[in-house]
Motif scaffolding. Structure first.
Motif, mmCIF file in Angstrom:
data_model
loop_
_atom_site.group_PDB
_atom_site.id
_atom_site.type_symbol
_atom_site.label_atom_id
_atom_site.label_comp_id
_atom_site.label_asym_id
_atom_site.label_seq_id
_atom_site.Cartn_x
_atom_site.Cartn_y
_atom_site.Cartn_z
ATOM 1 N N VAL A 264 -16.730 -19.285 26.476
ATOM 2 C CA VAL A 264 -16.935 -18.148 27.406
ATOM 3 C C VAL A 264 -17.546 -17.238 27.000
ATOM 4 N N TRP A 265 -17.034 -16.459 25.804
ATOM 5 C CA TRP A 265 -17.439 -15.236 25.189
ATOM 6 C C TRP A 265 -18.769 -15.639 24.539
ATOM 7 N N ARG A 266 -19.203 -16.771 24.191
ATOM 8 C CA ARG A 266 -20.486 -17.064 23.607
ATOM 9 C C ARG A 266 -21.456 -16.965 24.834
ATOM 10 N N ARG A 267 -21.225 -17.670 25.862
ATOM 11 C CA ARG A 267 -22.073 -17.576 27.103
ATOM 12 C C ARG A 267 -22.531 -15.856 27.449
ATOM 13 N N LYS A 268 -21.170 -15.321 27.653
ATOM 14 C CA LYS A 268 -21.317 -13.780 28.078
ATOM 15 C C LYS A 268 -22.191 -13.108 27.052
ATOM 16 N N TYR A 269 -22.039 -13.381 25.794
ATOM 17 C CA TYR A 269 -22.879 -12.815 24.521
ATOM 18 C C TYR A 269 -24.401 -13.152 24.897
ATOM 19 N N ASN A 270 -24.722 -14.298 25.178
ATOM 20 C CA ASN A 270 -25.935 -14.707 25.233
ATOM 21 C C ASN A 270 -26.525 -14.356 26.345
ATOM 22 N N ALA A 271 -25.954 -14.028 27.404
ATOM 23 C CA ALA A 271 -26.543 -13.302 28.829
ATOM 24 C C ALA A 271 -26.621 -11.816 28.565
ATOM 25 N N THR A 272 -25.799 -11.280 27.619
ATOM 26 C CA THR A 272 -25.943 -9.707 27.314
ATOM 27 C C THR A 272 -26.849 -9.573 26.432
ATOM 28 N N LEU A 273 -27.385 -10.552 25.730
ATOM 29 C CA LEU A 273 -28.360 -10.632 24.627
ATOM 30 C C LEU A 273 -29.520 -10.776 25.433
ATOM 31 N N THR A 274 -29.751 -11.307 26.485
ATOM 32 C CA THR A 274 -30.987 -11.296 27.099
ATOM 33 C C THR A 274 -31.163 -10.005 27.859
ATOM 34 N N GLU A 275 -30.130 -9.500 28.284
ATOM 35 C CA GLU A 275 -30.115 -8.332 29.205
ATOM 36 C C GLU A 275 -30.423 -7.129 28.079
ATOM 37 N N PHE A 276 -30.125 -7.140 26.898
ATOM 38 C CA PHE A 276 -30.463 -6.075 26.019
ATOM 39 C C PHE A 276 -32.020 -6.068 25.682
ATOM 40 N N ASN A 277 -32.250 -7.540 25.496
ATOM 41 C CA ASN A 277 -33.743 -7.658 25.069
ATOM 42 C C ASN A 277 -34.833 -7.103 26.222
ATOM 43 N N VAL A 278 -34.392 -7.434 27.487
ATOM 44 C CA VAL A 278 -34.858 -6.883 28.659
ATOM 45 C C VAL A 278 -35.147 -5.471 28.624
ATOM 46 N N SER A 279 -34.039 -4.839 28.259
ATOM 47 C CA SER A 279 -33.845 -3.308 28.246
ATOM 48 C C SER A 279 -34.711 -2.572 27.131
ATOM 49 N N ASN A 280 -34.567 -3.498 26.021
ATOM 50 C CA ASN A 280 -35.382 -3.121 24.763
ATOM 51 C C ASN A 280 -37.003 -3.192 25.262
ATOM 52 N N LEU A 281 -37.207 -4.180 25.759
ATOM 53 C CA LEU A 281 -38.732 -4.105 26.258
ATOM 54 C C LEU A 281 -39.138 -3.291 27.198
ATOM 55 N N LYS A 282 -38.319 -2.879 28.279
ATOM 56 C CA LYS A 282 -38.732 -1.886 29.239
ATOM 57 C C LYS A 282 -38.601 -0.551 28.331
ATOM 58 N N MET A 283 -37.709 -0.353 27.639
ATOM 59 C CA MET A 283 -37.875 1.054 26.883
ATOM 60 C C MET A 283 -39.212 1.158 26.045
ATOM 61 N N ARG A 284 -39.426 0.102 25.390
ATOM 62 C CA ARG A 284 -40.683 0.234 24.406
ATOM 63 C C ARG A 284 -42.111 0.279 25.259
ATOM 64 N N SER A 285 -41.969 -0.447 26.411
ATOM 65 C CA SER A 285 -43.324 -0.174 27.363
ATOM 66 C C SER A 285 -43.387 1.263 27.755
ATOM 67 N N LEU A 286 -42.224 1.766 28.010
ATOM 68 C CA LEU A 286 -42.226 3.260 28.450
ATOM 69 C C LEU A 286 -42.888 4.158 27.576
ATOM 70 N N TYR A 287 -42.488 3.904 26.095
ATOM 71 C CA TYR A 287 -42.952 4.887 24.856
ATOM 72 C C TYR A 287 -44.553 4.339 24.528
ATOM 73 N N ASN A 288 -44.776 3.118 24.710
ATOM 74 C CA ASN A 288 -46.093 2.685 24.221
ATOM 75 C C ASN A 288 -47.191 3.365 24.910
ATOM 76 N N ARG A 289 -46.951 4.053 26.288
ATOM 77 C CA ARG A 289 -47.929 4.456 26.929
ATOM 78 C C ARG A 289 -48.733 5.649 26.070
ATOM 79 N N ASP A 290 -50.163 5.532 26.288
ATOM 80 C CA ASP A 290 -50.928 6.594 25.318
ATOM 81 C C ASP A 290 -50.707 8.051 26.067
ATOM 82 N N SER A 291 -50.243 8.887 25.140
ATOM 83 C CA SER A 291 -50.313 10.264 25.593
ATOM 84 C C SER A 291 -51.810 10.800 25.697
#
Length: 197
Positions: A118-145
């Motif tokens: 159960v903890w492994r499934r929750k960990y994998n789901a949270t890892l996916t959530e973390f990767n999505v948040s990380n990509l979102k964060m990167r996309s916001l900072y990669n905009r040309d100033s």
């Protein structure tokens, strides 16, 4: 006005101001139910003008709303900052959950607890959530100033200037060669015209 005289012959009741206004409004909004319509040439001309005027007013209204809702310089920058702060918060929460579920999963695996799956499934789901948040964060900072775009434009201008200098030097070299050839031809012409035949 044009249709009122022919109301009895056409069956269109333009005697009523409400019916006339109904016809104008439906024409201006390009709905055109067809329950009231002009029959005379002048009435049709007025209907055509009203239709064009209605399209113009609707497009003017759309442009006005678009301009009203569009961000201006500082507003866009502030909105980007808010998006970055929100993404940072999401990333913090996802990181905390990832660490927690990772710890619980390892603890359950070491103890050979059946809940480890159960903890492994929750960990994998949270890892996916973390990767999505990380990509979102990167996309916001990669905009040309503005500064980055300005540096790129200056670099492009410098490259164009260097190319122009190379072309100017090549043209100057060609001009010198042409002047030399003209000088030689002129010298030969003077020499041949001066000597008696």
């Amino acid at each position: 006005v044009a249709e009122r005289r022919f109301s009895e012959q056409t069956g269109q009741n333009f005697e009523s101001m409400a019916n006339s206004m109904w016809c104008v409004i439906l024409t201006m909004t390009t709905v055109g139910y067809g329950d009231f319509y002009p029959v005379t040439d002048f009435g049709r001309l007025v209907g055509t003008i009203v239709c064009i005027w209605g399209v113009f007013l609707v497009s003017l209204m759309v442009v006005s709303f678009t301009n009203l809702l569009e961000f201006r310089g500082g507003e866009d920058h502030a909105y980007q900052i808010l998006l970055r702060l929100e993404a940072k918060e999401e990333l913090k929460k996802a990181s905390a959950k990832l660490i927690l579920y990772g710890y619980l999963r390892l603890k359950a695996q070491k103890a050979e607890d059946p809940i480890a799956d159960v903890w492994r499934r929750k960990y994998n789901a949270t890892l996916t959530e973390f990767n999505v948040s990380n990509l979102k964060m990167r996309s916001l900072y990669n905009r040309d100033s503005d500064h980055d775009r300005l540096k790129t434009r200056v670099s492009d201008l410098e490259t164009d200037y260097e190319d122009l200098l190379l072309h100017a030097n090549a043209l100057e070299k060609s001009q010198l060669e042409l002047e030399s050839m003209i000088s030689e031809v002129t010298h030969l012409y003077v020499k041949t015209s001066a000597s008696p035949a």
